[in-house]
Enzyme design. Sequence first.
Site, PDB file in Angstrom:
ATOM      1  N   SER A 137      41.645  49.134  38.419  1.00  0.00           N
ATOM      2  CA  SER A 137      41.030  48.215  39.379  1.00  0.00           C
ATOM      3  C   SER A 137      42.068  47.600  40.298  1.00  0.00           C
ATOM      4  O   SER A 137      43.220  47.390  39.901  1.00  0.00           O
ATOM      5  CB  SER A 137      40.312  47.094  38.634  1.00  0.00           C
ATOM      6  N   TYR A 150      40.765  39.877  33.178  1.00  0.00           N
ATOM      7  CA  TYR A 150      40.408  41.266  33.467  1.00  0.00           C
ATOM      8  C   TYR A 150      41.541  41.945  34.242  1.00  0.00           C
ATOM      9  O   TYR A 150      41.977  43.047  33.905  1.00  0.00           O
ATOM     10  CB  TYR A 150      39.107  41.260  34.278  1.00  0.00           C
TER      11      TYR A 150
END
Lengths: 245, 441
Positions: A137, A150
């Site tokens: 990501s 995250y």
Amino acid sequence: MTKPAVLILGARSDIARAVAHKFAALGHPLQLAARNVDRLKADKTDIELRYDVPVTLHACDALAIKTHADFVATLPELPQIAICAIGLMGRQSDHEHDIVAATRIMRSNYEGPASLLSHLANQFEKRGNGTLVGISSVAGERGRASNYIYGSAKAGFTAFLSGLRNRLARRGVHVVTVLPGFVATQMTDGLDLPARLTAQPNEVADAILRAVKRKQDVIYVRRVWRLIMGLIRLIPERMFKGMKI
Amino acid sequence: MKISGWGRYPVLEVQTHKPRDMDAVRDCVLSQPTLIARGNGRAYGDSAINPSATLDMRRLNRMLAFDPQNGQLVAEAGVLLGDIISAFLSRGWFLWVTPGTKFVTLGGAIAADVHGKNHHKDGSFRSSVDWIDLMGPDGVVRRCSRHSDPSLFDHTLGGMGLTGIILRAAIQLRPVESGWIRQTTIPTPNLKATIAAFETARDASYSVAWIDCLASGDKIGRSILKLGEHATRRALPAAQALSPFSIPRKRRLSVPVDLPGLTLNAYTLRAFNALYYKTGTRTSGEHLVDWDSYFYPLDAIHGWNRIYGRNGLAQFQCVLPLARSEAGLGALLSEIAKVGSGSFLAVLKRFGQQQSAFSFPMEGYTLALDFPVNPKTLALLERLDKIVLDHEGRFYLAKDSRMSAATLHASDPRVAAFMAHRNRHGLAQRFLSAQSERLSL
């Protein structure tokens, strides 16, 4: 001629589903893995009906690290291409003070995927070919207050993929890092995402197929993200820490 | 978020939900005071919009079973008709009934009980539906068919999603020998000739006419009638016969931005329609056309709805009973020609008999038109409504975005029975759309 098998880890995710359809449409047999295999049964029937390719289902818990060697060893055949779409985001605010929940996010996005890909990498290396795709990501490019738990796990995963690529580059095994930016999936349902920056799962799937075919190393799905993240990385920390982004 | 139908008018602020399994659908049904299901957003107006809760069904798009013995496909409601063609045409199966775009979902096709160019022979989408699984306001899934719970089946076909959430359905596919259509083009000089040509062509599998809605005087109703038959393998030239289901790859065009409202004015429309007619007369006779170009010519232009500018477009589709068709069509076309703000492409089609509780078709002629949304055309549409009412016709709800409740109730005596069904089963308070509210359904 039968095409080589493709393994998809975290097959319930929207991106994984889109990738599965694209590979099946090209005639690749699929191995779909997820924690709860029962919920993949309808997808198996769907893909077999649409594309007339065999689909097998495999239970795989990203957090049950000790089961991973067995998982890879018991696949009906060692796949040619393995795509890891495992990921868990949740809401950062829930995790800031619930540290156990936070470590679950970290393990689901880094430890689990890295462990699974390590087992596969070793088998691929032994065989002398294969492609590994890790969906990481842009959140891993720089830690931000709104999403750093995250993000930190994804940063670890991105670094892991980069190292793995480096290690296997001369062994015939290719590693692709995918940094999708915003994608309209169940993970982001309810978030107010800017349309121009938000890719559809199908776009991500197309980009992944292209990257596998062309042996690309690191891909951003919408090119604007390369620019955005380049700029975000350039901001001096002294300024960055006071910003809200 | 703001959403609209394909006509991009009206645009409403809406709370959407995107269920990915039956449990999530049930959660929505049980927790939302009112809601409506939405497919791929191809209804033109506000049929699939409920500002407080709109269920985007496109994630429920799995094909569940196919029986190659009898051609029955079971699939979730979010499957696109185009996906069905992609999956099954190469194995020799096509849809029994398809609308003019393949980008509609199975659930949407059932809810609007869509029709195609073969309505005069094969009826509406209903003909191909074996059963439907529907979730009621209590969260319970009921399977209805012609034999079990026929009243629910009847009201769901053409019921615009107002009888519950369509989850799954079983439909029949039709066996075909190729992906090609033998198309016969017949130009007709006026309305009388057009109708006569349709009546002569009752045995054709497919028939549809593009009508020049800006022609006036003795040219009113001049058309290009196109008939079609599925080509047998034997009818194909050697090159196509080798792989009868593959068709040439097309260049896809797209309209990336809204064109300024001026693009479609009386002059460009008149020129386009005249040119279309001329081209039709020049290419009359028989040609082989691939399925995509034949059934879905507009699908090749991505975002074609943008040519009508940022205010959007209003579709108008009515059907007139057979006995009143010629007079009614004449009156409608004269009214349109008089204003000169006609439709880009107007479509005329002969319907056959129709069985159903609330579906749009009836035996007679249907006319479909689209107009850029502006005060002038909205006023014209009111006058067209009146002409349709005078000729005992009715209106297609999948195309409607602006009709009044009074017009609907005056046009269709079945409305009362439909509302009674909704009230009897506790549907009227739960399954609502902006359209059902506007039309007091």
